[in-house]
Every structure is written in C-alpha cells, then in structure tokens.
Enzyme design. Structure first.
Site, mmCIF file in Angstrom:
data_model
loop_
_atom_site.group_PDB
_atom_site.id
_atom_site.type_symbol
_atom_site.label_atom_id
_atom_site.label_comp_id
_atom_site.label_asym_id
_atom_site.label_seq_id
_atom_site.Cartn_x
_atom_site.Cartn_y
_atom_site.Cartn_z
ATOM 1 N N LEU A 288 -5.682 23.803 -0.729
ATOM 2 C CA LEU A 288 -5.650 23.998 0.714
ATOM 3 C C LEU A 288 -6.808 24.841 1.223
ATOM 4 C CD1 LEU A 288 -1.836 24.461 1.426
ATOM 5 C CD2 LEU A 288 -3.220 22.376 1.444
ATOM 6 N N HIS A 289 -7.176 25.893 0.502
ATOM 7 C CA HIS A 289 -8.239 26.751 1.032
ATOM 8 C C HIS A 289 -9.601 26.070 1.031
ATOM 9 C CE1 HIS A 289 -9.238 27.199 -3.071
ATOM 10 N NE2 HIS A 289 -9.336 28.495 -3.185
ATOM 11 N N ASP A 290 -9.709 24.894 0.391
ATOM 12 C CA ASP A 290 -10.951 24.124 0.419
ATOM 13 C C ASP A 290 -11.106 23.291 1.680
ATOM 14 O OD1 ASP A 290 -11.530 25.118 -2.052
ATOM 15 O OD2 ASP A 290 -11.337 23.228 -3.132
ATOM 16 N N LEU A 337 -16.553 29.592 0.631
ATOM 17 C CA LEU A 337 -16.159 28.377 1.329
ATOM 18 C C LEU A 337 -17.103 28.062 2.486
ATOM 19 C CD1 LEU A 337 -12.313 28.971 1.215
ATOM 20 C CD2 LEU A 337 -13.615 27.305 -0.124
ATOM 21 N N ARG A 344 -11.260 27.699 4.423
ATOM 22 C CA ARG A 344 -11.245 29.139 4.672
ATOM 23 C C ARG A 344 -10.067 29.749 3.935
ATOM 24 N NH1 ARG A 344 -7.581 31.081 8.496
ATOM 25 N NH2 ARG A 344 -6.395 29.497 9.646
#
Length: 384
Positions: A288-290, A337, A344
């Site tokens: 998800l953070h990508d 990122l 983020r």
C-alpha cells in the site's frame, strides 16, 4: 482565506506549543548554547543535541562506510573468526593504510571491533548483518536512492518519476505494467524476495495463519512471503497475484519447494484487473505505501469484493508515526517513495480511514517485535 483557516489563526497556541516555542527559542540563542555546554546539569543534554545534529550532517558518510564493508564482504570474512589486519588487507585487496582507515571508521560505528590481541572481529551491528542478506541487498540498492537525492530540492520541485529509482521499480511509471517482461521485473523482484524473510518472521509472530483455509497474497512478488507462511501453516492453500512476469517466478519457486499442489498463481495488474476469488484471507505485504490514495482505495475495494463475510485482510508494512521509529516513516520512506515516483507512508489511522471507506467493518493493529521493520493491521469484512 477560508473560514477554517481564519479560525485556526485566531486560536491561541496551547501550552505544549508555547513550551516548545520557549524551549527552541532558548536553543537558538548562541549565548544560551554556550552556557548550557558549560553548566554541569545541562551539559549532557547539550552534548546529545550536538551529536544528533552532527549525525544528521554525517549520515551519508556513515552509510558509505557500511556500503564499503558490504562490497568488500568484510562481515563475511570476520564471521569466520578474529583475523589479523594484514590478512584482511590481503583478502580485501586494499592497501594497508586504506584498510586501517576503513576498520577504524567501521569500529566507530559498532560494525567491527578490535580485540585486545590486535585482531579484528565483528561488532554488534556487523554481527546483526550476518544471516540477513536482505539488509546487504538494501545497502547496495541505496546507491540509486542517493543518486536521486543528490539535489533534494530539485527532486521536490519537479514532477514525480523519471529518475533512477522510479526506473528501477519499472511498474511505477509504466502505462501497461502487466506487459512488462521478466528483464524489467527480475531485479526488484529479487530484492523484495531477499528482504522478505525478515518481514515474514515479524508477521508470523504476530498472526496465526492456521485459522484460515486459503490465503491470497496480492502483489506477492515471487512468492517468498507465501513460502514462509506455507511452512508455518501446512494445511493452508495459497494463491499468488502479481504482474504476469513476476507471478511466473512465483510459479517456479513453488515448484522448487514442492508447493505446486497447494499453490495457484495468477497474473494481472491489481490496479485494473479483478482479483481471484476463493480466499478467506488476503495479504498486502509492503504494497500500500507504494501507491497513492486513489489506487489504494480502489485496491482495498477490490479486496473487499472477493472476501466473504468475516473474511480478513492483513496489511504488513512500515507505518508513519510509529513510536520510537518516527524518522523511518516520514523521513526515510517519505523521500524514498518520492524518488520512486508514487506512494507515501501512512499512519495507522489513515489506513483505517481508507479501510472504512472501502467497506471493511473493523480494523486493528497487532503488536510486532520490530515495529520499525513492519507493523501489522487486520481488517475484517462485514456483510457485502
């Protein structure tokens, strides 16, 4: 100016903000800094702050000392036992004076240690590198990141993407990620697989996969995480979903490990293609953070659509605002990122808000041994 902005501007600062302003005002005073450095009760605090500021300035140098140790395989050489400086010079093919400089720098960083007999051995941080190939792989990988960060202001000002790191993560800027061939995906897939065992160990200690019948790992790379879960939950069926060229490497891994009979592989782009059905647990490990919020929300809705009532989603990734690991979230991952071109770091409450918007009934954090490395969140699907 909006009404809300005007209201906030008119509100008096709270006592915490007033205290911070007073404290940092003192710190900004050269006269106070000189006094604090001399006064016995404040001297330790002044020295710690000076050390912290110096470490921020010198951090790149420290990381390059570590990179030199990794590239020279210094930790592998020392793992075999204490060794003389002359023998190390021969094994690393460094001039004696250059090796001495590196060893002294590495000793200052607790990577190596000089024994009383003059021989060299592993230091506490160097010992932690042993058996963790994922760390060494990331140390090497950071050369791309440091190149992109050579001018951080330019990186902040220009549109995202189009630099070394975004090129490495080929799917980041590709118009048709599902069409990427193996030559464009194998390097980052190998990097993720090398570092996955550390994450899998944390997740397996936090959650019991044996309560489920089938696990779908979305964005699961070449199946390293699923392979680790398979060993801990022998009756669990496995499903892997990733880009076709990446998923094919997962098929090969499952065949090598004798897991082909209990694992199915599905190729596609999770931003556009439907996810396979049949799992009562879906995992998103460092996925998800990508991605930016719109993609994350769409993906979470896709996951919710294939889960039965009471099915669960497991999210495992570093999160912003983690107590004791704050720099790793917004400083390291924030800029990593940025260079990567999208995504983020998110706080747990931000993830929970996205999960609620996607239709999940509840979500909660599970404790992990090393929150800096990964945190684990479980979300449960209610009625469709």
């Amino acid at each position: 100016m909006s009404a809300t902005a005007g209201l906030n501007a008119a509100m008096p600062p709270g006592w915490r903000d007033r205290f911070r302003a007073w404290r940092e005002g003192l710190t900004a005073s050269p006269g106070f800094r000189r006094w604090a450095a001399r006064f016995p009760l404040t001297r330790p605090f002044a020295r710690r702050r000076a050390r912290a500021l110096f470490d921020l300035c010198a951090g790149f140098v420290y990381s390059q000392v570590l990179l030199a140790c990794v590239r020279l395989r210094l930790f592998d050489l020392l793992e075999q036992g204490p060794i003389t400086e002359a023998a190390l010079a021969s094994r690393t093919q460094l001039p004696p004076e250059a090796l001495e400089r590196l060893l002294r720098a590495a000793a200052a960083l607790d990577l190596v240690a000089r024994r009383e007999d003059g021989n060299w051995a592993l230091g506490p941080l160097g010992a932690a590198m042993i058996g963790n190939p994922g760390i060494a792989a990331m140390v090497e990988h950071h050369a791309l990141l440091y190149g992109d960060l050579a001018d951080p202001v330019a990186l902040l000002r220009r549109p995202r993407g189009g630099n070394a790191l975004s090129g490495y993560w080929a799917y980041s800027g590709a118009e048709a990620p599902q069409a990427l061939g193996r030559e464009r995906t194998q390097d980052y897939t190998a990097l993720m697989a090398a570092s996955q065992p550390m994450v899998a160990e944390e997740v397996l200690a936090a959650y019991d996969f044996r309560r489920h019948r089938c696990l779908l790992d979305v964005g699961g790379g070449s199946g390293a995480f699923l392979a680790a879960v398979a060993a801990a939950a022998p009756d669990l069926r496995l499903m892997l979903f990733d880009l076709p060229a990446v998923a094919e490497q997962g098929r090969e891994r499952f065949a090598r490990l004798g897991l082909a009979s209990r694992a199915s592989v599905h190729g596609g782009d999770f931003t556009t293609d439907p996810l396979p059905e049949g799992a009562d647990l879906v995992s998103l490990v460092r996925v998800l953070h990508d991605h930016d919020d719109a993609v994350v929300l769409s993906l979470l809705r896709r996951v919710r659509a294939v889960l039965p009532k009471g099915g669960r989603l497991l999210i495992a990734e570093p999160m912003s605002g983690t107590p004791g690991a704050e720099p790793a979230g917004d400083a390291y991952f924030g800029f990593y990122l940025l260079a990567m071109g999208r995504g983020r770091p998110r706080r747990p409450d931000e993830l929970q808000a996205l999960l609620a918007s996607a239709g999940f009934a509840s979500s909660r954090l599970l404790p992990t041994h090393t929150p800096l490395l990964t945190r684990v969140m479980i979300a449960e699907a209610g009625a469709p």
